[in-house]
Design a protein around this motif. Structure first.
Motif, mmCIF file in Angstrom:
data_model
loop_
_atom_site.group_PDB
_atom_site.id
_atom_site.type_symbol
_atom_site.label_atom_id
_atom_site.label_comp_id
_atom_site.label_asym_id
_atom_site.label_seq_id
_atom_site.Cartn_x
_atom_site.Cartn_y
_atom_site.Cartn_z
ATOM 1 N N GLU A 1 0.369 0.335 7.282
ATOM 2 C CA GLU A 1 0.095 1.856 8.963
ATOM 3 C C GLU A 1 -0.002 2.576 7.690
ATOM 4 N N THR A 2 -1.227 2.740 7.113
ATOM 5 C CA THR A 2 -1.391 4.304 5.642
ATOM 6 C C THR A 2 -2.308 5.629 6.216
ATOM 7 N N SER A 3 -1.403 6.353 5.531
ATOM 8 C CA SER A 3 -2.287 7.934 6.318
ATOM 9 C C SER A 3 -3.563 7.656 6.220
ATOM 10 N N PRO A 4 -3.672 9.048 6.361
ATOM 11 C CA PRO A 4 -5.426 8.794 5.796
ATOM 12 C C PRO A 4 -5.566 9.944 4.646
ATOM 13 N N ALA A 5 -4.982 10.259 3.774
ATOM 14 C CA ALA A 5 -4.300 10.508 2.354
ATOM 15 C C ALA A 5 -4.707 9.351 2.001
ATOM 16 N N THR A 6 -3.780 8.277 2.161
ATOM 17 C CA THR A 6 -3.685 7.177 1.338
ATOM 18 C C THR A 6 -4.880 5.892 1.366
ATOM 19 N N ARG A 7 -5.379 5.946 3.207
ATOM 20 C CA ARG A 7 -6.955 5.499 3.001
ATOM 21 C C ARG A 7 -7.765 6.470 2.063
ATOM 22 N N ARG A 8 -7.865 7.453 2.179
ATOM 23 C CA ARG A 8 -9.223 7.748 1.141
ATOM 24 C C ARG A 8 -9.043 7.517 -0.315
ATOM 25 N N TRP A 9 -7.885 7.196 -0.460
ATOM 26 C CA TRP A 9 -7.145 6.321 -1.983
ATOM 27 C C TRP A 9 -7.665 5.195 -1.937
ATOM 28 N N LEU A 10 -7.480 4.621 -1.036
ATOM 29 C CA LEU A 10 -8.381 3.321 -1.494
ATOM 30 C C LEU A 10 -9.115 2.733 -0.924
ATOM 31 N N ALA A 11 -10.369 4.042 -0.168
ATOM 32 C CA ALA A 11 -11.748 3.720 -0.101
ATOM 33 C C ALA A 11 -12.618 4.178 -1.729
ATOM 34 N N ALA A 12 -12.098 5.153 -2.377
ATOM 35 C CA ALA A 12 -12.087 5.112 -3.909
ATOM 36 C C ALA A 12 -12.008 3.649 -4.826
ATOM 37 N N ARG A 13 -11.173 3.384 -4.251
ATOM 38 C CA ARG A 13 -10.769 2.270 -5.337
ATOM 39 C C ARG A 13 -12.178 0.720 -5.518
ATOM 40 N N ARG A 14 -11.430 0.606 -3.221
ATOM 41 C CA ARG A 14 -12.737 -0.842 -3.161
ATOM 42 C C ARG A 14 -13.129 -0.472 -1.632
ATOM 43 N N ASP A 15 -13.876 -1.749 -1.017
ATOM 44 C CA ASP A 15 -14.533 -1.447 0.030
ATOM 45 C C ASP A 15 -13.839 -2.080 0.669
ATOM 46 N N LEU A 16 -13.362 -1.153 2.023
ATOM 47 C CA LEU A 16 -12.336 -1.002 2.732
ATOM 48 C C LEU A 16 -12.984 -2.126 4.218
ATOM 49 N N SER A 17 -13.990 -2.356 3.778
ATOM 50 C CA SER A 17 -14.664 -3.360 5.405
ATOM 51 C C SER A 17 -14.089 -4.669 5.125
ATOM 52 N N ASP A 18 -13.621 -5.376 3.935
ATOM 53 C CA ASP A 18 -13.045 -6.160 2.901
ATOM 54 C C ASP A 18 -11.250 -6.605 3.883
ATOM 55 N N PRO A 19 -11.135 -7.527 3.821
ATOM 56 C CA PRO A 19 -9.598 -7.826 3.739
ATOM 57 C C PRO A 19 -8.847 -7.543 3.018
ATOM 58 N N PRO A 20 -7.840 -6.913 3.305
ATOM 59 C CA PRO A 20 -6.443 -6.629 4.524
ATOM 60 C C PRO A 20 -7.673 -4.925 4.746
ATOM 61 N N GLY A 21 -7.923 -4.502 4.497
ATOM 62 C CA GLY A 21 -9.255 -3.300 4.854
ATOM 63 C C GLY A 21 -8.317 -1.868 4.723
ATOM 64 N N ASN A 22 -7.694 -1.157 5.651
ATOM 65 C CA ASN A 22 -6.923 0.049 4.747
ATOM 66 C C ASN A 22 -5.632 0.004 5.016
ATOM 67 N N GLU A 23 -5.193 -1.240 4.481
ATOM 68 C CA GLU A 23 -3.623 -1.533 4.500
ATOM 69 C C GLU A 23 -3.743 -1.891 2.554
ATOM 70 N N VAL A 24 -2.402 -2.072 1.664
ATOM 71 C CA VAL A 24 -2.399 -1.997 1.167
ATOM 72 C C VAL A 24 -3.173 -3.971 0.305
ATOM 73 N N ALA A 25 -2.997 -3.475 -0.744
ATOM 74 C CA ALA A 25 -3.465 -5.219 -1.211
ATOM 75 C C ALA A 25 -2.680 -5.466 -1.956
ATOM 76 N N ASP A 26 -2.862 -4.902 -3.118
ATOM 77 C CA ASP A 26 -1.758 -4.974 -4.552
ATOM 78 C C ASP A 26 -0.600 -4.688 -5.011
ATOM 79 N N TYR A 27 -0.512 -5.012 -5.907
ATOM 80 C CA TYR A 27 0.900 -4.079 -7.125
ATOM 81 C C TYR A 27 0.629 -2.471 -6.786
ATOM 82 N N GLU A 28 -0.331 -2.395 -7.518
ATOM 83 C CA GLU A 28 -0.977 -1.332 -7.988
ATOM 84 C C GLU A 28 -1.329 0.096 -7.027
ATOM 85 N N GLU A 29 -1.550 -1.066 -5.370
ATOM 86 C CA GLU A 29 -1.844 0.402 -4.208
ATOM 87 C C GLU A 29 -0.527 0.437 -3.292
ATOM 88 N N TYR A 30 0.751 -0.683 -4.264
ATOM 89 C CA TYR A 30 2.092 -0.407 -3.229
ATOM 90 C C TYR A 30 2.471 0.847 -4.185
#
Length: 563
Positions: free
Chosen positions: A154-183
């Motif tokens: 359940e990521t915040s809007p700010a984190t979702r923006r950061w994730l979107a700049a890093r990878r394609d959020l249309s791929d699973p797990p979407g706007n959830e964290v995927a790896d150690y860096e995102e943790y």
């Protein structure tokens, strides 16, 4: 030059030693220097390109307070320049002083400066504000964070923006964290909050994970786990979750002597890059729940805390379903019964409440019978769908484990060496309540209570408010019995009644334990207006600090548990 990326976190503290956790920008030697010349140092270790140190501080004296600084390769990096907060300090206890234990769970990171907080003031921010305003006043001796320190799903809007700049959020797990860096980004978002950063630098903390530290309903059932393992993103998510938990939370739970004897910690520190070593450990822990022990024991004078892993230690086979694997249950028994004459209060920290409203308890026991196949395959399929949809996975959903814990508590709380109280501390359910346990034949000599407190900073939907208010009612209890009868569920070996609550809000409970007395206080973070003289200069925190200065912790309940 090395910089301080995250921390410091003051973690373990006893009468003569402490540990301080930091993350740095590059490899270096981290040093903690106290005002009287005591301190310690440690070389950083590396995980996934990040650099960490857990600095042991020795030579302390019981009953003293020492301000400290953090230096990296000889350069001071803490306190921050122009900090509006008092110096961070290590307060060492004595066996004669009261022990104050504050606890809660479920904390979303507060939004950035200038953004409206949709769920109201953060209880940890308000606790920090109070302590900073009166550094010599009352403060917790330890802060217990009982799960959901970060929300991977359940990521915040700010984190979702950061994730979107890093990878394609249309791929699973979407706007959830995927790896150690995102943790690591989740921990930055949560622990760089100025008030929380200072609070964790000066109040010792103990932590344990719950489901959202990995994903909602983590380890609900064997079929749930099979479904998750069939995805192409789950393995990386779980390994990253366990690795980041070990680094950010678990290490600091352990006393220095256990750290010194820990082969995994030694191997990670000895390697130029400890990633492969830690990743192998996480994979082994995933494959075999008995390969890792996340539970731990802490003694605070004559108060014993047993923090219990009620997520990763589960046995999920329906025929042998258990909240704790046999080895974990043996460990819990040994720790609870060991040298009982040496403690006056036994605290059992488990993220999931042991005692729930009777309707919820009976519904979970009934659902467990359905999923076990007691009513046939069609009912079993229905039961599994219901279990996932309604989060029916607390202690009551593991009936044998519920009874085993009840038996252990009764044994630990009985006899000439019985403590004054046995207190089960939990969170998870986004409200607070107190329930007292009794046994039909002969209750223990100790007073046994379930103390549940959450959230620290999260939403409280209307459905939760209405459901849990109804769940404690006589009508709900009668409905629960109907469920139990349909499932042929045995009556629990223990009875309980609600003695306080439910309370809803962002909140913390604090226990003050002195000798055989115990005082419980519940405080909620509430907005207040029109106090400019108290808002003060917040330095570079600016609007964020001003916005939060109007929130205060207010006592809504205070009760003697063992006068």
């Amino acid at each position: 030059m090395a910089g301080l990326r995250l921390g410091p976190l003051l973690r373990y503290v006893d009468g003569t030693s402490a540990t301080v956790w930091v993350e740095t920008s590059r490899p270096c030697t981290a040093e903690v220097r106290c005002a009287d010349g005591t301190g310690g140092e440690a070389r950083t270790f590396q995980i996934e390109g990040h650099h960490y140190a857990l600095v042991p501080v020795t030579g302390l004296t019981p009953g003293t307070t020492r301000a400290y600084e953090v230096h990296l390769d000889g350069t001071r990096v803490w306190p921050l320049p122009d900090s509006p907060f008092p110096d961070s300090a290590i307060h060492t206890p004595t066996d004669r002083t009261p022990v104050r234990v504050a606890f809660g769970s479920c904390r979303w990171a507060a939004p950035p400066s200038g953004e409206k907080d949709p769920v109201g003031p953060d209880a940890l921010d308000t606790l920090a504000t109070r302590i900073a305003a009166d550094p010599e006043g009352e403060r917790p001796d330890v802060l217990l964070l009982l799960g959901d320190q970060v929300y991977a799903d359940e990521t915040s809007p700010a984190t979702r923006r950061w994730l979107a700049a890093r990878r394609d959020l249309s791929d699973p797990p979407g706007n959830e964290v995927a790896d150690y860096e995102e943790y690591t980004h989740l921990y930055y978002e949560s622990w760089l909050d100025p008030e929380v950063r200072w609070l964790l630098s000066t109040v010792p903390s103990c932590m344990i994970f719950d489901d959202h530290d990995v994903v909602d309903d983590w380890n609900t059932s064997a079929s749930w786990l099979a479904d998750m393992r069939a995805t192409d993103w789950w393995q990386e998510r779980l390994l990253s979750g366990l690795m980041s938990y070990w680094v950010h939370q678990h290490l600091g739970n352990l006393p220095p002597d256990q750290l010194a004897a820990d082969p995994l910690y030694a191997a990670v520190r000895a390697a130029p890059d400890g990633t492969a070593v830690l990743r192998s450990f996480a994979a082994e822990a995933d494959a075999d729940a008995t390969a890792a022990r996340w539970s731990y024991r802490r003694d605070f004078g004559r108060v014993r805390l047993l923090m219990v892993d009620s997520r990763a230690a589960r046995v999920l086979d329906e025929e042998n379903r258990s909240m704790l694997d046999p080895g974990e249950m043996r460990w819990l028994r040994e720790q609870a019964l060991d040298a009982r004459e040496s403690y006056d209060h036994l605290l059992i920290g488990t993220s999931l409440p042991w005692l729930l409203p009777h309707l919820v308890h009976d519904a979970e026991a009934w659902d467990a019978a359905l999923c076990r196949g007691d009513k046939g395959a069609r009912w079993a399929r229905f039961g599994e769908k219901l279990r996932r949809a309604a989060d029916l996975e607390h202690w009551a959903a593991f009936p044998a484990s519920f009874e085993a814990l009840a038996d252990l508590i009764a044994e630990a709380g009985s006899g000439p060496d019985a403590p004054a109280t046995v207190l089960v501390l939990s969170g998870d359910v986004h409200h607070a309540y107190v329930a007292e346990a009794t046994w039909p034949s002969k209750s223990p000599d100790a007073r046994v209570l379930q103390l549940t407190c959450s959230p620290v900073h999260n939403s409280i939907p209307l459905s939760i408010r209405l459901g849990f208010r109804f769940g404690w009612s006589a009508a709900a209890r009668a409905l629960g019995r109907r469920f139990a009868q349909h499932g042929d569920c045995a009556r629990p070996p223990v009875s309980w009644r609600k003695t306080g609550g439910p309370w809803f809000g962002n909140q913390l409970m604090t226990l003050t334990l002195h000798g055989r007395s115990a005082l419980l206080r519940l405080e909620q973070a509430r907005e207040e207006r029109g106090e400019p003289e108290e808002q003060g200069a917040r330095g570079e925190q600016g609007a964020r600090g001003e916005r939060r200065a109007a929130a205060r912790l207010r006592t809504v309940m205070e009760s003697e548990l063992a006068p």
